[in-house]
Design a protein around this motif. Structure first.
Motif, PDB file in Angstrom:
ATOM      1  N   GLU A   1       9.616   7.841   1.913  1.00 58.28           N
ATOM      2  CA  GLU A   1      10.561   8.343   0.928  1.00 58.28           C
ATOM      3  C   GLU A   1      10.328   9.833   0.704  1.00 58.28           C
ATOM      4  N   LYS A   2      11.391  10.609   0.827  1.00 59.05           N
ATOM      5  CA  LYS A   2      11.337  12.049   0.600  1.00 59.05           C
ATOM      6  C   LYS A   2      12.185  12.376  -0.621  1.00 59.05           C
TER       7      LYS A   2
ATOM      8  N   ALA B   1      11.480  -1.301   0.663  1.00 59.22           N
ATOM      9  CA  ALA B   1      10.321  -1.684  -0.136  1.00 59.22           C
ATOM     10  C   ALA B   1      10.519  -1.346  -1.609  1.00 59.22           C
ATOM     11  N   ASN B   2      11.123  -0.197  -1.897  1.00 63.05           N
ATOM     12  CA  ASN B   2      11.410   0.197  -3.272  1.00 63.05           C
ATOM     13  C   ASN B   2      12.914   0.209  -3.510  1.00 63.05           C
TER      14      ASN B   2
ATOM     15  N   TYR C   1       0.862  -1.173   0.000  1.00 59.47           N
ATOM     16  CA  TYR C   1       0.000   0.000   0.000  1.00 59.47           C
ATOM     17  C   TYR C   1       0.899   1.224   0.000  1.00 59.47           C
ATOM     18  N   GLU C   2       0.573   2.204  -0.865  1.00 55.38           N
ATOM     19  CA  GLU C   2       1.373   3.422  -0.972  1.00 55.38           C
ATOM     20  C   GLU C   2       0.460   4.644  -0.882  1.00 55.38           C
TER      21      GLU C   2
ATOM     22  N   GLN D   1       7.386  10.399  -6.178  1.00 57.74           N
ATOM     23  CA  GLN D   1       7.183  11.538  -5.304  1.00 57.74           C
ATOM     24  C   GLN D   1       7.114  11.059  -3.859  1.00 57.74           C
ATOM     25  N   ASP D   2       7.081  12.026  -2.929  1.00 51.51           N
ATOM     26  CA  ASP D   2       7.082  11.688  -1.504  1.00 51.51           C
ATOM     27  C   ASP D   2       5.968  10.690  -1.198  1.00 51.51           C
ATOM     28  N   LYS D   3       6.305   9.640  -0.441  1.00 54.59           N
ATOM     29  CA  LYS D   3       5.288   8.625  -0.178  1.00 54.59           C
ATOM     30  C   LYS D   3       5.593   7.798   1.063  1.00 54.59           C
ATOM     31  N   PHE D   4       4.527   7.290   1.674  1.00 59.15           N
ATOM     32  CA  PHE D   4       4.602   6.230   2.668  1.00 59.15           C
ATOM     33  C   PHE D   4       4.355   4.906   1.958  1.00 59.15           C
ATOM     34  N   VAL D   5       5.113   3.878   2.333  1.00 59.16           N
ATOM     35  CA  VAL D   5       4.961   2.557   1.739  1.00 59.16           C
ATOM     36  C   VAL D   5       4.840   1.519   2.858  1.00 59.16           C
ATOM     37  N   ILE D   6       3.807   0.711   2.788  1.00 63.86           N
ATOM     38  CA  ILE D   6       3.647  -0.429   3.703  1.00 63.86           C
ATOM     39  C   ILE D   6       3.584  -1.684   2.848  1.00 63.86           C
TER      40      ILE D   6
END
Length: 342
Positions: A316-317, A125-126, A43-44, A331-336
Motif C-alpha cells: 500500500e502506497k 488484506a485491508n 504481518y505488516e 502509512q506505506d506498508k507491506f502486508v502478508i
C-alpha cells in the motif's frame, strides 16, 4: 390405579406416534445449526518508519440455522478483532411471504458494496476507505427486504436502527437512524448498487449517499464505488470517497501445485477530511481521518477446496498533503496475510 396406568400409557403412545409422524414430514437436518469460522493472521511492515508487527485481525465464529420453515437466526462473534472481542451479529429473520424477509436484532446496516463483504470475501488484506472509515456500521434495529429473481432481478432493503452501535444499546432515542439499499442485476455478471443512510452521533445528523457497480467477465472483476457524506447544520465540509479496483484470477492447471489459483489485484481509493460526528469540548467537529489517496497492488494465492485458504500479499502506497497528519497504521506498508474460512 390400573385405569390410570393404562390412560398414561395410551397418552404416551399417542405422543410418540404424533412425534414420529411429524418427524417423517420434517427433515430434522434442516434445523441443525451451521457453524462457520474465519481466522486471519497477518504481518505488516511499514516502510516509512521501519516498524513492523504481527496481528490476529479476525477470529470469527458464527452459528446460523432454522427453527421453523419461515424463521432463521444468526449469531456471530469475533474472538480477536485486533486483540478485542466483539459481538457482531445477533438477529432473527422471518420470511412471512415468498421473497420477503424481516429481521430484528444486531447486524450490519445495509449500505455500500465493499463494507458488506465479510473478511473471507474481501479482495485485499485491508479494506477500502469506504468500507473501513466511511461506511462500515453495525447496529441494533429492524429491516425489511424484498428479493426478485425473475425478469429483472433486484434486491431492496430498508431499516431503522438505534444509532448506538454495538456496545451502547441501553440508551433511549427520540430520533432513529435509517438506511436503504437497492441492488440491481440487469444482466449476467453486472451489479448496480444504490444506498443511503442517516446516522446521528451526538445529535449531529449525517447523511450519506453511495453508488457502486461491478462487472464480472471471464476471470476479471471490475468495480468502482463512490460515496458522498454531508453534515447537517454544522460547520464541517462535505466528504467524498472513491474506491476502484480490478482483479484477475489466474488458475493453475498443474494439479500437483500447492496453490490452485493466483489473483492479481490493483486498487485506487481516496477519501477527504472525515469526521465521525463527535464534537470536541468547544462543540466543533474535528477531523478524525485526514484527506489521503492510496494505491494498492497485490497477489492472492488460493489453495482451493474443501475449505477456503488464501495467502494475501499486498503493498500500500499512501499520499498525504502532509505526512505528519498520517495515523501510525495508515502509512506505506507491506502486508502478508493468511486467511482461512471453514
Amino acid at each position: 390405579m390400573r385405569k390410570q396406568l393404562l390412560a398414561c400409557t395410551s397418552t404416551l403412545l399417542m405422543a410418540v406416534s404424533s412425534f414420529t409422524a411429524t418427524a417423517q414430514t420434517i427433515d430434522l437436518k434442516d434445523y441443525l445449526p451451521e457453524v462457520h469460522g474465519t481466522i486471519r493472521g497477518k504481518y505488516e511492515y511499514q516502510t516509512t518508519n521501519d516498524e513492523q508487527r504481527f496481528q490476529v485481525r479476525n477470529a470469527r465464529v458464527s452459528f446460523s440455522g432454522n427453527v421453523h420453515p419461515k424463521v432463521r437466526y444468526k449469531a456471530e462473534i469475533d474472538l480477536c478483532d485486533e486483540g478485542e472481542m466483539k459481538m457482531l451479529d445477533a438477529y432473527v429473520c422471518v420470511t412471512p411471504f415468498q421473497n420477503w424477509e424481516v429481521t430484528i436484532g444486531q447486524k450490519r446496516v445495509p449500505f455500500t458494496i465493499d463494507a458488506h463483504r465479510s473478511p473471507h470475501q474481501q479482495y485485499f488484506a485491508n479494506r477500502s476507505f469506504i468500507a473501513k472509515q466511511m461506511g462500515s456500521l453495525r447496529d441494533a434495529g429492524a429491516t425489511l427486504k424484498y428479493k426478485q429473481k425473475e425478469g429483472f432481478p433486484f434486491d431492496i432493503e430498508a431499516g431503522l436502527f438505534s444509532g448506538s452501535g454495538l456496545t451502547e444499546q441501553k440508551g433511549w432515542h427520540k430520533v432513529l437512524c435509517y438506511s436503504g439499499k437497492i441492488q440491481m442485476y440487469p444482466f449476467k455478471g453486472y451489479n448496480l448498487t444504490l444506498s443511503t443512510q442517516r446516522v446521528r452521533p451526538a445529535d449531529t445528523n449525517i447523511y450519506m449517499y453511495d453508488v457502486g457497480t461491478y462487472y464480472e467477465w471471464n476471470n476479471w472483476h471490475f468495480e468502482v464505488e463512490a460515496m458522498y457524506k454531508r453534515y447537517a447544520h454544522v460547520d464541517f465540509d462535505d466528504v467524498w470517497a472513491v474506491d476502484a479496483f480490478v482483479n484477475y484470477d489466474w488458475f493453475f492447471r498443474n494439479q500437483k501445485m500447492l496453490f490452485k489459483k493466483m489473483s492479481i489485484l490493483a486498487r485506487f481509493d481516496y477519501m477527504g477530511n472525515n469526521s465521525e460526528g463527535i464534537p470536541d469540548e468547544n462543540g466543533q467537529l474535528v477531523i478524525d481521518d485526514h484527506e489521503r489517496k492510496r494505491i494498492t497492488g497485490g497477489l492472492t494465492f488460493s489453495l482451493g477446496k474443501p475449505f477456503q485458504a488464501d495467502l494475501r500479499v499486498n503493498y500500500e502506497k499512501y499520499f498525504y498533503k502532509d505526512l505528519s497528519l498520517a495515523k501510525p497504521s495508515e502509512q506505506d506498508k507491506f502486508v502478508i496475510e493468511m486467511m482461512v474460512r471453514f
